[in-house]
Write an enzyme that holds these catalytic residues in place. Structure first.
Site, mmCIF file in Angstrom:
data_model
loop_
_atom_site.group_PDB
_atom_site.id
_atom_site.type_symbol
_atom_site.label_atom_id
_atom_site.label_comp_id
_atom_site.label_asym_id
_atom_site.label_seq_id
_atom_site.Cartn_x
_atom_site.Cartn_y
_atom_site.Cartn_z
ATOM 1 N N GLY A 47 9.763 3.963 -14.241
ATOM 2 C CA GLY A 47 10.353 2.722 -13.743
ATOM 3 C C GLY A 47 10.264 2.747 -12.225
ATOM 4 N N ASP A 237 6.180 -3.519 -10.933
ATOM 5 C CA ASP A 237 5.799 -2.239 -10.318
ATOM 6 C C ASP A 237 5.219 -2.430 -8.927
ATOM 7 O OD1 ASP A 237 5.791 -1.583 -13.363
ATOM 8 O OD2 ASP A 237 5.950 0.294 -12.252
ATOM 9 N N LYS A 248 4.351 -3.677 -16.606
ATOM 10 C CA LYS A 248 3.921 -3.019 -17.847
ATOM 11 C C LYS A 248 2.887 -3.854 -18.601
ATOM 12 C CE LYS A 248 4.699 0.212 -18.912
ATOM 13 N NZ LYS A 248 3.709 1.258 -18.532
HETATM 14 O O1 MRU Z 1 5.167 3.103 -17.166
HETATM 15 P P1 MRU Z 1 6.590 2.812 -16.783
HETATM 16 O O2 MRU Z 1 7.549 2.979 -17.896
HETATM 17 O O3 MRU Z 1 6.994 3.518 -15.526
HETATM 18 O O4 MRU Z 1 6.559 1.254 -16.439
HETATM 19 C C1 MRU Z 1 7.711 0.651 -15.953
HETATM 20 C C2 MRU Z 1 7.607 -0.819 -15.848
HETATM 21 O O5 MRU Z 1 6.570 -1.419 -16.025
HETATM 22 C C3 MRU Z 1 8.849 -1.540 -15.421
HETATM 23 O O6 MRU Z 1 8.888 -2.823 -15.983
HETATM 24 C C4 MRU Z 1 8.864 -1.664 -13.896
HETATM 25 O O7 MRU Z 1 8.708 -0.413 -13.299
HETATM 26 C C5 MRU Z 1 10.095 -2.283 -13.410
HETATM 27 S S1 MRU Z 1 11.477 -1.237 -13.661
HETATM 28 C C6 MRU Z 1 12.857 -1.916 -13.038
#
Ligand code: MRU
Length: 346
Positions: A47, A237, A248
């Site tokens: 995240g 991200d 994601k």
């Molecule tokens: O691969 P991850 O689980 O790190 O991906 C996370 C995401 O895509 C979240 O939606 C994003 O980081 C926002 S978290 C508040």
């Protein structure tokens, strides 16, 4: 009971091992940067905002025992630690933002003793953590106003406590809406292939006694067609200067579906997730992950023939034109994004 995704405790980094959820809530003590690198790579901590916290604490962890005798030596060591941690995952800008922040504090204090610089770095890492806690709550305050009592809301991945320090961005908005008395019905996409929605979002929302229903990613269109979704909200991200948003994998499909069905599609993220050095989403590096995550990771028996070609990008980019608003800790940004992002963020 409130939980913290990642923190400094008893001289180490303490984090929830998110790969063990929802079966058990297990904490890890991270004592060196190699273990932290692995934890990030394997999504034990994940995240974007939580990765910002990991960056700050990790940079400190990596230099706290430095024996450098002058600033130049110290800066080189810190640079090596930061470059190493930066190589763990490429997409979430918060990781690099946190590491750069630590480098800047060191440089700004180069005339102080090494011991003092170490103390300043520790303080900065703690500030990153505390700022995230406050900014998520601000996102929640701004965002909840866009939601009505009895709204049914679709979300993807995990953007809550586990993706931040202790509250959440997109889920933070949902938590805040509940706190002010709005009853929301949440649909959580399972979020193939690593199932952050199924494993983490449902776990978090259940702990808070919220009305959550799990769906497979491919069911979103059908729900929208039936009029069962009033709003969609996702995290980010990395957000480019024009509002294009990496999140994601699967997020952009939801945005396209939402546009077709005339459903508002919101992104929620702190200002640390914006990358104003890039003009559009085309410049966002997209992480490719291990094919085994798709073919076997969560299955008793593998689900595809051995040696099959696999395409496994962890993120996609939602074009700004599909985003109704970006909810930040500074306020709600609406199109035209190129103009409005700059004025909110400066
Ligand atoms: O691969 P991850 O689980 O790190 O991906 C996370 C995401 O895509 C979240 O939606 C994003 O980081 C926002 S978290 C508040």
């Amino acid at each position: 009971m409130s939980i913290r995704t990642i923190e400094w405790k008893n001289n180490y980094i303490r984090m929830i091992d998110q790969t063990k959820l929802p079966q058990k809530l297990v904490y890890l003590n991270i004592k060196d940067i190699e273990s932290l690198w692995q934890a990030i790579k394997l999504l034990k901590v994940r995240g974007a905002p939580a990765l910002g916290g990991a960056a700050g604490l990790g940079a400190y962890l990596g230099i706290r025992n430095s024996r450098a005798v002058n600033y130049l030596q110290f800066e080189k060591e810190l640079g090596r630690v930061c470059d190493y941690l930066a190589s763990s995952r490429p997409t979430a800008i918060n990781l690099f933002w946190g590491l750069e922040r630590m480098m800047r504090v060191s440089q700004a204090n180069k005339n102080k003793s090494i011991l003092e610089i170490k103390k300043m770095l520790f303080k900065e890492a703690q500030m990153i953590i505390e700022e995230d806690r406050a900014s998520c709550r601000q996102i929640g305050n701004f965002g909840e106003k866009l939601f009505c009592d009895n709204d049914s809301v679709l979300t993807i991945c995990n953007t809550g406590i586990l993706a931040t320090i202790d509250y959440g961005t997109a889920l933070g908005v949902i938590y805040r809406a509940q706190e002010v008395g709005k009853r929301l019905k949440i649909y959580a996409c399972e979020t193939r292939p690593l199932l952050q929605g199924a494993r983490l979002t449902t776990w978090e929302l259940k702990r808070k006694n919220m009305d959550v229903t799990l769906i497979c990613d491919s069911m979103a269109a059908s729900l929208m067609q039936q009029g069962k979704i009033k709003k969609v909200i996702a995290g980010a991200d990395r957000i480019a200067a024009n509002g294009d948003t990496a999140n994601k994998i699967g997020t952009s499909s939801l945005a396209i579906l939402a546009k077709y069905h005339k459903i508002p599609f919101y992104i929620a993220a702190p200002v640390s997730t914006f990358d104003l050095n890039i003009k559009s989403g085309k410049e966002i590096p997209i992480e490719q992950r291990n094919p085994a995550e798709i073919t076997e990771l969560f299955f008793k028996n593998r689900v595809a023939p051995r040696g099959i070609k696999v395409f496994n990008p962890a993120f996609d980019v939602t074009p700004n034109a599909l985003i109704s608003a970006i909810i930040t800790d500074k306020g709600v940004i609406r199109p035209p994004y190129l103009k409005n992002i700059c004025s909110y963020l400066k």
